[in-house]
Scaffold this active site. Sequence first.
Site, short mmCIF file in Angstrom:
data_model
loop_
_atom_site.label_atom_id
_atom_site.label_comp_id
_atom_site.label_asym_id
_atom_site.label_seq_id
_atom_site.Cartn_x
_atom_site.Cartn_y
_atom_site.Cartn_z
N ASP A 1 -3.73 6.26 6.32
CA ASP A 1 -4.15 7.52 6.94
C ASP A 1 -4.93 7.17 8.21
O ASP A 1 -4.34 6.98 9.28
CB ASP A 1 -4.97 8.32 5.91
CG ASP A 1 -5.40 9.69 6.40
OD1 ASP A 1 -5.13 10.03 7.55
OD2 ASP A 1 -6.00 10.44 5.62
N ARG B 1 1.08 11.93 -9.94
CA ARG B 1 1.59 10.55 -9.87
C ARG B 1 2.96 10.45 -10.53
O ARG B 1 3.75 9.57 -10.20
CB ARG B 1 0.61 9.60 -10.56
CG ARG B 1 -0.73 9.43 -9.85
CD ARG B 1 -1.42 8.16 -10.32
NE ARG B 1 -2.84 8.16 -10.01
CZ ARG B 1 -3.36 7.75 -8.86
NH1 ARG B 1 -2.56 7.33 -7.89
NH2 ARG B 1 -4.66 7.75 -8.66
N GLU C 1 0.85 -1.19 0.00
CA GLU C 1 0.00 0.00 0.00
C GLU C 1 0.88 1.24 0.00
O GLU C 1 2.03 1.21 0.46
CB GLU C 1 -0.89 -0.06 1.26
CG GLU C 1 -1.78 1.11 1.55
CD GLU C 1 -2.88 1.33 0.52
OE1 GLU C 1 -2.56 1.61 -0.64
OE2 GLU C 1 -4.07 1.26 0.91
N ASP C 2 0.35 2.35 -0.50
CA ASP C 2 1.14 3.59 -0.51
C ASP C 2 1.10 4.29 0.84
O ASP C 2 2.13 4.69 1.37
CB ASP C 2 0.67 4.54 -1.62
CG ASP C 2 -0.84 4.80 -1.61
OD1 ASP C 2 -1.56 4.17 -0.81
OD2 ASP C 2 -1.30 5.64 -2.40
N PHE D 1 -1.52 16.60 3.42
CA PHE D 1 -1.81 15.86 2.19
C PHE D 1 -0.55 15.79 1.35
O PHE D 1 0.04 16.81 0.99
CB PHE D 1 -2.95 16.52 1.41
CG PHE D 1 -3.53 15.58 0.40
CD1 PHE D 1 -4.50 14.66 0.76
CD2 PHE D 1 -3.09 15.61 -0.92
CE1 PHE D 1 -5.02 13.77 -0.16
CE2 PHE D 1 -3.61 14.72 -1.86
CZ PHE D 1 -4.58 13.81 -1.48
P1 5GP Z 1 -7.40 5.49 5.12
O1 5GP Z 1 -8.52 4.50 4.88
O2 5GP Z 1 -6.19 4.88 5.76
O3 5GP Z 1 -7.88 6.71 5.85
O4 5GP Z 1 -7.00 6.07 3.72
C1 5GP Z 1 -6.31 5.37 2.83
C2 5GP Z 1 -6.37 6.00 1.45
O5 5GP Z 1 -6.61 7.42 1.45
C3 5GP Z 1 -5.01 5.84 0.82
O6 5GP Z 1 -4.89 4.57 0.21
C4 5GP Z 1 -4.99 6.99 -0.16
O7 5GP Z 1 -5.64 6.60 -1.35
C5 5GP Z 1 -5.82 8.08 0.49
N1 5GP Z 1 -4.97 9.08 1.17
C6 5GP Z 1 -4.91 9.32 2.50
N2 5GP Z 1 -4.02 10.30 2.78
C7 5GP Z 1 -3.51 10.70 1.59
C8 5GP Z 1 -2.52 11.69 1.23
O8 5GP Z 1 -1.93 12.42 2.04
N3 5GP Z 1 -2.25 11.81 -0.09
C9 5GP Z 1 -2.87 11.04 -1.05
N4 5GP Z 1 -2.51 11.25 -2.31
N5 5GP Z 1 -3.78 10.09 -0.73
C10 5GP Z 1 -4.10 9.93 0.57
#
Ligand code: 5GP
Length: 209
Positions: free
Chosen positions: A136, A198, A132-133, A185
């Site tokens: 959050d 990207r 995963e990237d 972000f």
């Molecule tokens: P979570 O479910 O952990 O809150 O969010 C996960 C998804 O939110 C990540 O896979 C990503 O797609 C998006 N996301 C959360 N924070 C960021 C951020 O700082 N930058 C970007 N580009 N995507 C984010």
Amino acid sequence: MNSTDWIDVTTEKNHYSLDHFVIPSHYEQDVSSILIPHGVIMDRIQKLARLIVDDTQGPLVVCCILKGGHQYFADLVNEIKKLRRNNGTSVQLSLEFIRVKSYTNDTSGGVHISLTDQELKEFKDKNLLIVEDIIDTGATMVHLLNRLDTYSPKSVRVTSLLVKKTSRSNGYIPHYVGFAIPDAFVVGYALDYNEYFRDLDHICVISVS
Ligand code: 5GP
């Protein structure tokens, strides 16, 4: 993995000026600083690949979470293959690509996974590595892991290049983390904002205008 095992770039002093690195001119106005230069990302991935290989016995199904995870996935798989060439370590890899969407209305408490039921059934008794990237709140990953669990994989480990330090976190921490980042972000290295950025190599903090 505990919090001393990842690189903490959450403080202001971790930000690099745009002047110190090459940024494509079409993005110069849109990012405020560089949080993690591309070279540092690549060096960190070398180490993560080593940790993963050291912990792996038997074949591994490496699952790329699209779209944001694709660059980390590609570089991580390359590093694992390099380790095999240089150290003679033998980890057989198969590659899987999954598009995961969190439902925005939290009452449904789930994710949509792009694989069919038949494809997911192939995970039974396999060792999975989810790539995963960014984590959050952790909600997407927890939902995904719950779904995968119903297909009885032999093991599931997760690596995320980034984990955001945020009060919104549900406490989920992946097994292998590259960097802890501030509650901002970020874009670049395949992380997008409306499909832009990207193609930016460094991980940057987006400008608020
Ligand atoms: P979570 O479910 O952990 O809150 O969010 C996960 C998804 O939110 C990540 O896979 C990503 O797609 C998006 N996301 C959360 N924070 C960021 C951020 O700082 N930058 C970007 N580009 N995507 C984010």
